[in-house]
Design a protein around this motif. Structure first.
Motif, short mmCIF file in Angstrom:
data_model
loop_
_atom_site.label_atom_id
_atom_site.label_comp_id
_atom_site.label_asym_id
_atom_site.label_seq_id
_atom_site.Cartn_x
_atom_site.Cartn_y
_atom_site.Cartn_z
N ARG A 263 0.57 -39.96 73.87
CA ARG A 263 1.02 -39.31 75.10
C ARG A 263 -0.08 -39.31 76.16
NH1 ARG A 263 3.28 -35.35 71.69
NH2 ARG A 263 1.57 -33.93 72.13
N ARG A 264 -1.33 -39.32 75.70
CA ARG A 264 -2.45 -39.28 76.64
C ARG A 264 -2.99 -40.67 76.96
NH1 ARG A 264 -5.58 -33.78 74.91
NH2 ARG A 264 -3.70 -32.52 74.79
N GLY A 265 -2.24 -41.69 76.55
CA GLY A 265 -2.66 -43.06 76.87
C GLY A 265 -3.80 -43.55 76.00
N ARG A 266 -4.03 -42.87 74.88
CA ARG A 266 -5.07 -43.31 73.95
C ARG A 266 -4.42 -44.07 72.80
NH1 ARG A 266 -9.85 -40.24 74.04
NH2 ARG A 266 -9.91 -39.96 71.79
N MET A 267 -5.23 -44.83 72.06
CA MET A 267 -4.70 -45.46 70.85
C MET A 267 -4.45 -44.37 69.81
SD MET A 267 -6.90 -49.00 70.65
CE MET A 267 -6.03 -49.62 69.19
N ALA A 268 -3.45 -44.57 68.96
CA ALA A 268 -3.04 -43.53 68.01
C ALA A 268 -4.23 -43.06 67.15
CB ALA A 268 -1.92 -44.05 67.12
N GLY A 269 -5.01 -44.01 66.67
CA GLY A 269 -6.11 -43.66 65.75
C GLY A 269 -7.44 -43.44 66.45
N GLN A 270 -7.37 -43.19 67.76
CA GLN A 270 -8.61 -42.99 68.53
C GLN A 270 -9.05 -41.54 68.37
OE1 GLN A 270 -8.15 -44.50 72.50
NE2 GLN A 270 -10.21 -43.87 73.15
N LEU A 271 -9.81 -41.28 67.32
CA LEU A 271 -10.26 -39.92 67.04
C LEU A 271 -11.32 -39.50 68.04
CD1 LEU A 271 -10.85 -40.25 63.18
CD2 LEU A 271 -8.71 -39.84 64.40
N ARG A 272 -11.21 -38.26 68.49
CA ARG A 272 -12.32 -37.67 69.24
C ARG A 272 -12.95 -36.65 68.32
NH1 ARG A 272 -14.67 -38.52 73.60
NH2 ARG A 272 -15.80 -36.94 74.78
N ILE A 273 -14.16 -36.93 67.88
CA ILE A 273 -14.78 -36.12 66.83
C ILE A 273 -16.24 -35.81 67.13
CG2 ILE A 273 -13.30 -37.00 64.98
CD1 ILE A 273 -15.53 -38.93 64.20
N ARG A 274 -16.77 -34.88 66.34
CA ARG A 274 -18.21 -34.70 66.32
C ARG A 274 -18.60 -34.35 64.90
NH1 ARG A 274 -19.06 -28.99 69.69
NH2 ARG A 274 -17.88 -27.66 68.26
N ILE A 275 -19.86 -34.58 64.58
CA ILE A 275 -20.37 -34.28 63.24
C ILE A 275 -21.22 -33.03 63.34
CG2 ILE A 275 -21.89 -35.13 61.39
CD1 ILE A 275 -20.93 -37.97 62.22
N ARG A 276 -21.06 -32.14 62.34
CA ARG A 276 -21.81 -30.89 62.36
C ARG A 276 -22.56 -30.73 61.05
NH1 ARG A 276 -18.17 -26.21 64.94
NH2 ARG A 276 -20.21 -25.20 64.74
N TYR A 277 -23.73 -30.15 61.14
CA TYR A 277 -24.56 -29.93 59.95
C TYR A 277 -25.50 -28.78 60.27
CZ TYR A 277 -27.84 -30.98 56.15
OH TYR A 277 -28.63 -30.90 55.03
N GLY A 278 -25.30 -27.64 59.59
CA GLY A 278 -26.12 -26.48 59.91
C GLY A 278 -26.01 -26.15 61.38
N GLN A 279 -27.14 -26.00 62.06
CA GLN A 279 -27.10 -25.68 63.49
C GLN A 279 -27.01 -26.94 64.36
OE1 GLN A 279 -29.80 -25.47 61.44
NE2 GLN A 279 -31.60 -24.87 62.59
N TYR A 280 -26.92 -28.12 63.74
CA TYR A 280 -26.91 -29.37 64.49
C TYR A 280 -25.49 -29.84 64.76
CZ TYR A 280 -31.67 -29.20 62.78
OH TYR A 280 -32.94 -28.78 62.49
N THR A 281 -25.25 -30.31 65.96
CA THR A 281 -23.92 -30.80 66.35
C THR A 281 -24.08 -32.02 67.23
OG1 THR A 281 -23.09 -28.52 66.37
CG2 THR A 281 -21.76 -30.16 67.48
N THR A 282 -23.46 -33.12 66.84
CA THR A 282 -23.49 -34.28 67.73
C THR A 282 -22.60 -34.02 68.95
OG1 THR A 282 -21.56 -35.40 66.78
CG2 THR A 282 -23.68 -35.83 65.73
N PRO A 283 -22.82 -34.77 70.02
CA PRO A 283 -21.84 -34.70 71.12
C PRO A 283 -20.50 -35.23 70.60
CG PRO A 283 -23.86 -35.85 71.80
CD PRO A 283 -23.93 -35.69 70.31
N TRP A 284 -19.42 -34.90 71.30
CA TRP A 284 -18.11 -35.48 70.98
C TRP A 284 -18.16 -36.97 71.24
CZ3 TRP A 284 -14.82 -32.56 68.43
CH2 TRP A 284 -14.85 -31.17 68.60
#
Lengths: 242, 242
Positions: free
Chosen positions: B181-202
């Motif tokens: 619906r948003r014009g993205r590919m179906a499997g186009q995940l928007r994610i980030r990885i988290r570990y303790g106090q560390y967080t990657t950007p999306w």
């Protein structure tokens, strides 16, 4: 509790079904932790419990309230030994799992809603660090007084906690300082549990040292009579009704 | 990448040190997943790799670029077999772990910054689902053209992905619809990885079916010549330079 908020119950129900699942606990400051032993430990038989819990079980007597019964391990153990047990859990799915596993009397109930409608108890068990459900000040003394009002003379609370000061993690120490600056107890975690698309609301969960447990009990009709410390991460405080 | 954002590297460095750690992946819609096999798999020796990866390794030749080298398992394997390998990883700590484990040439570099300064390659490996790093449209064709500009004639990309449509999870299907619906590919995940106090950007991470991989490659100087599917969760697409 809305179904979308029952992350804890989903975790437990999922583990019962598949033998898999990991408990993710997110702290309000962004710290996140995944506990691979989480769901399995909720199903452990007695012999796999922390030694402090096994020792403390010798002190259970009479009619028992199992606070935050989860998958029912404590209720099942005590039932088998002839105790009348009432298990309570905030989570509808956890309550259902406990029921399905054989706990005879399970109520879907937040700990703050216990009342004499449940009858009177001789022992209140708060295992799995569930002394944490007292949250912090001012709720802890309020809740302990409420507990007193639903117990018989000579009753005990077997209250498990973790001493928050026994950590080398500098990030945890920074969190303690932050809490103190805000007038909170050092180990007063603000957390939520997450599982797939399910997220519990944020809630306070207290890690208290034995000294802190003793101070919270004082004046609320309980006294810390003994501390069962077997050198593990957890300890069990024995609170006696005064 | 700021140190506080290097959650992925922290996870890998922590696992190297302690043998413990769990990768937490949070999706932008709130879905969260903890992968208990995460860090261990980054260190697996060849015999424990997915069968599709082992089969695909027979097609590696000449000078190799290992995209998102992580803890260095692919680079180490190919180095031992006499290949000249350059490993790249966005994560400073992952790059350091790869180096410490013996990868001779590791660069701390986002995949979007590859250039002829790295020299020319005969094989580009994107294992561990790292075809996902093409992100989606329009970045995928742009990046594939860029890959073409740093390869020799007859070069191949060994591109691992997961077919997003092979899932029974209704929540994942709902996510696909939302993406479309948003014009993205179906499997186009928007994610980030988290570990303790560390967080990657999306960031965007694409799960593509073989058909989608073929379409993304078309016109960007590559052709999907073969699909290595061993009936596992993952498959490896063999993209040949045209």
């Amino acid at each position: 509790m809305k179904p979308s908020e029952d992350a804890y119950g989903r975790l437990i129900a999922g583990y019962l079904e598949t033998g898999e699942g990991i408990e993710i606990v997110e702290r309000h400051d962004g710290f996140i932790n995944a506990n691979p032993h989480g769901p399995a430990a909720y199903f452990f038989p007695f012999r796999k419990w922390p030694k402090a819990e096994r020792t403390a079980m010798r002190l259970a007597r009479g009619r028992v309230l199992d606070v935050g019964c989860g998958a029912g391990r404590v209720s099942l153990y005590l039932q088998e030994r002839g105790h009348e047990v009432v298990g309570i859990d905030l989570s509808p799915l956890a309550a259902e799992v406990s029921r399905r596993r054989g706990v005879k009397d399970v109520r879907e109930l937040p700990v703050t809603r216990v009342s004499r409608r449940l009858g009177l108890f001789d022992t209140i068990v708060m295992f799995g660090n569930n002394f944490g459900l007292v949250g912090g000040k001012p709720r802890a003394p309020w809740l302990l007084r409420r507990f007193r009002s639903i117990t018989n003379e000579g009753a005990r609370i077997l209250a498990e906690s973790v001493d928050p000061y026994k950590t080398d993690n500098p990030d945890h120490h920074a969190y303690h300082r932050r809490n103190r600056r805000r007038g909170r107890m050092a180990g007063q975690l603000r957390i939520r549990i997450r599982y797939g698309q399910y997220t519990t609301p944020w809630f306070d969960y207290l890690l208290a040292s034995p000294d802190e447990m003793a101070r919270l009990a004082k004046g609320s009709g309980w006294e810390l009579a003994d501390v069962i410390d077997e050198g593990e991460h957890v300890y069990v405080g024995v609170l006696e009704r005064v």
